[in-house]
Design a protein around this motif. Structure first.
Motif, PDB file in Angstrom:
ATOM      1  N   ASP A  30       0.827  -1.209   0.000  1.00 44.32           N
ATOM      2  CA  ASP A  30       0.000   0.000   0.000  1.00 44.32           C
ATOM      3  C   ASP A  30       0.859   1.255   0.000  1.00 44.32           C
ATOM      4  O   ASP A  30       1.835   1.364   0.751  1.00 44.32           O
ATOM      5  CB  ASP A  30      -0.928   0.032   1.227  1.00 44.32           C
ATOM      6  N   GLY A  31       0.485   2.197  -0.864  1.00 43.83           N
ATOM      7  CA  GLY A  31       1.166   3.484  -0.902  1.00 43.83           C
ATOM      8  C   GLY A  31       2.444   3.507  -1.722  1.00 43.83           C
ATOM      9  O   GLY A  31       3.069   4.556  -1.850  1.00 43.83           O
ATOM     10  N   LEU A  32       2.839   2.376  -2.290  1.00 40.11           N
ATOM     11  CA  LEU A  32       4.040   2.361  -3.115  1.00 40.11           C
ATOM     12  C   LEU A  32       3.704   2.865  -4.515  1.00 40.11           C
ATOM     13  O   LEU A  32       2.679   2.499  -5.079  1.00 40.11           O
ATOM     14  CB  LEU A  32       4.639   0.960  -3.199  1.00 40.11           C
ATOM     15  N   GLY A  33       4.580   3.694  -5.044  1.00 37.99           N
ATOM     16  CA  GLY A  33       4.382   4.237  -6.375  1.00 37.99           C
ATOM     17  C   GLY A  33       5.000   3.346  -7.433  1.00 37.99           C
ATOM     18  O   GLY A  33       5.642   2.331  -7.131  1.00 37.99           O
ATOM     19  N   PRO A  34       4.827   3.737  -8.688  1.00 39.14           N
ATOM     20  CA  PRO A  34       5.372   2.936  -9.791  1.00 39.14           C
ATOM     21  C   PRO A  34       6.885   2.767  -9.717  1.00 39.14           C
ATOM     22  O   PRO A  34       7.404   1.708 -10.070  1.00 39.14           O
ATOM     23  CB  PRO A  34       4.983   3.718 -11.053  1.00 39.14           C
ATOM     24  N   ASP A  35       7.598   3.779  -9.258  1.00 34.90           N
ATOM     25  CA  ASP A  35       9.056   3.670  -9.153  1.00 34.90           C
ATOM     26  C   ASP A  35       9.458   2.617  -8.131  1.00 34.90           C
ATOM     27  O   ASP A  35      10.345   1.802  -8.382  1.00 34.90           O
ATOM     28  CB  ASP A  35       9.683   5.022  -8.790  1.00 34.90           C
ATOM     29  N   GLU A  36       8.793   2.624  -6.962  1.00 37.18           N
ATOM     30  CA  GLU A  36       9.110   1.629  -5.935  1.00 37.18           C
ATOM     31  C   GLU A  36       8.751   0.218  -6.404  1.00 37.18           C
ATOM     32  O   GLU A  36       9.476  -0.737  -6.145  1.00 37.18           O
ATOM     33  CB  GLU A  36       8.379   1.924  -4.621  1.00 37.18           C
ATOM     34  N   LEU A  37       7.617   0.106  -7.106  1.00 38.85           N
ATOM     35  CA  LEU A  37       7.219  -1.208  -7.607  1.00 38.85           C
ATOM     36  C   LEU A  37       8.193  -1.714  -8.668  1.00 38.85           C
ATOM     37  O   LEU A  37       8.452  -2.910  -8.759  1.00 38.85           O
ATOM     38  CB  LEU A  37       5.790  -1.157  -8.156  1.00 38.85           C
ATOM     39  N   GLU A  38       8.768  -0.796  -9.439  1.00 39.25           N
ATOM     40  CA  GLU A  38       9.776  -1.185 -10.434  1.00 39.25           C
ATOM     41  C   GLU A  38      11.057  -1.657  -9.741  1.00 39.25           C
ATOM     42  O   GLU A  38      11.665  -2.647 -10.151  1.00 39.25           O
ATOM     43  CB  GLU A  38      10.078  -0.008 -11.352  1.00 39.25           C
ATOM     44  N   VAL A  39      11.448  -0.957  -8.682  1.00 35.69           N
ATOM     45  CA  VAL A  39      12.619  -1.371  -7.901  1.00 35.69           C
ATOM     46  C   VAL A  39      12.374  -2.762  -7.315  1.00 35.69           C
ATOM     47  O   VAL A  39      13.237  -3.639  -7.378  1.00 35.69           O
ATOM     48  CB  VAL A  39      12.932  -0.345  -6.782  1.00 35.69           C
ATOM     49  N   LEU A  40      11.174  -2.973  -6.783  1.00 32.47           N
ATOM     50  CA  LEU A  40      10.819  -4.282  -6.222  1.00 32.47           C
ATOM     51  C   LEU A  40      10.888  -5.365  -7.297  1.00 32.47           C
ATOM     52  O   LEU A  40      11.422  -6.449  -7.052  1.00 32.47           O
ATOM     53  CB  LEU A  40       9.422  -4.238  -5.606  1.00 32.47           C
ATOM     54  N   GLN A  41      10.384  -5.058  -8.489  1.00 31.99           N
ATOM     55  CA  GLN A  41      10.424  -6.036  -9.579  1.00 31.99           C
ATOM     56  C   GLN A  41      11.871  -6.389  -9.935  1.00 31.99           C
ATOM     57  O   GLN A  41      12.188  -7.548 -10.176  1.00 31.99           O
ATOM     58  CB  GLN A  41       9.688  -5.512 -10.812  1.00 31.99           C
ATOM     59  N   ASP A  42      12.752  -5.386  -9.942  1.00 32.07           N
ATOM     60  CA  ASP A  42      14.171  -5.647 -10.212  1.00 32.07           C
ATOM     61  C   ASP A  42      14.751  -6.588  -9.167  1.00 32.07           C
ATOM     62  O   ASP A  42      15.476  -7.524  -9.498  1.00 32.07           O
ATOM     63  CB  ASP A  42      14.971  -4.343 -10.250  1.00 32.07           C
TER      64      ASP A  42
END
Length: 190
Positions: free
Chosen positions: A149-161
């Motif tokens: 919750d509250g994570l933006g697209p940039d954080e989700l991209e970092v998580l995907q990496d």
């Protein structure tokens, strides 16, 4: 005549006297040979072990058969696991693997013991759900949760990496129990 031309070219190109340039070149070659001698050619035969007495040989064979030392044991599938159960795989018990959860998937990171083991720089993640912490690149224990919750697209991209790196390097050995992994939000820190 040619030697004088070479000497002048060396001095013009390097700014060094020919003697200094040759000395530096010789030192570079010696360093290269020294460093390259530290590496064994892939097709070179390994050195033979020193001869052992029969008794020592038998003890060594018994230890090998008993599995006395296995540097990286085969990953053990844990299946469905709760956050409480995951906490037992934090690297403090050398007989157990080191596990980390990301987006509900549990990875065996035992091969990375230097990083995730008790003295490692990422030991905080061992035995925990590191989803949010990895997305935020955070070492704050409060971020050791699966809550997205509250994570933006940039954080989700970092998580995907991070997730891609874990999938590449470490075996998946289970998943978080459904009450902790509903919709990718495992809420609450362990």
């Amino acid at each position: 005549m040619a030697a004088q031309g070479i000497a002048e070219a060396v001095q013009a190109y390097t700014g060094l006297s020919p003697a200094a340039a040759v000395t530096i070149l010789a030192l570079m070659l010696a360093t290269y040979l020294l460093v390259s001698s530290l590496f064994v050619a892939p097709d070179a035969a390994p050195p033979k072990p020193p001869p052992q007495r029969k008794e020592e040989e038998q003890q060594q064979q018994q230890q090998e058969e008993a599995g006395a030392f296995v540097p990286y044991p085969d990953p053990v599938q844990v299946g469905e696991i709760t956050l409480e159960q995951l906490a037992a795989y934090d690297g403090k018990d050398p007989a157990k693997p080191i596990l980390i959860a990301i987006r509900g998937q549990v990875y065996d990171v035992t091969r990375g013991r230097l990083f995730y083991g008790p003295q490692g720089p990422y030991s905080l993640f061992a035995g925990r759900d590191a989803t949010r912490a990895l997305a935020l690149m955070s070492f704050d224990p409060i971020d050791l949760t699966g809550d997205l919750d509250g994570l933006g697209p940039d954080e989700l991209e970092v998580l995907q990496d991070w997730e891609d790196k874990f999938k590449e390097r470490y075996p998946t050995v289970g998943h978080l129990a459904s009450e902790n992994a509903a919709d990718g939000n495992h809420g609450g820190a362990a």
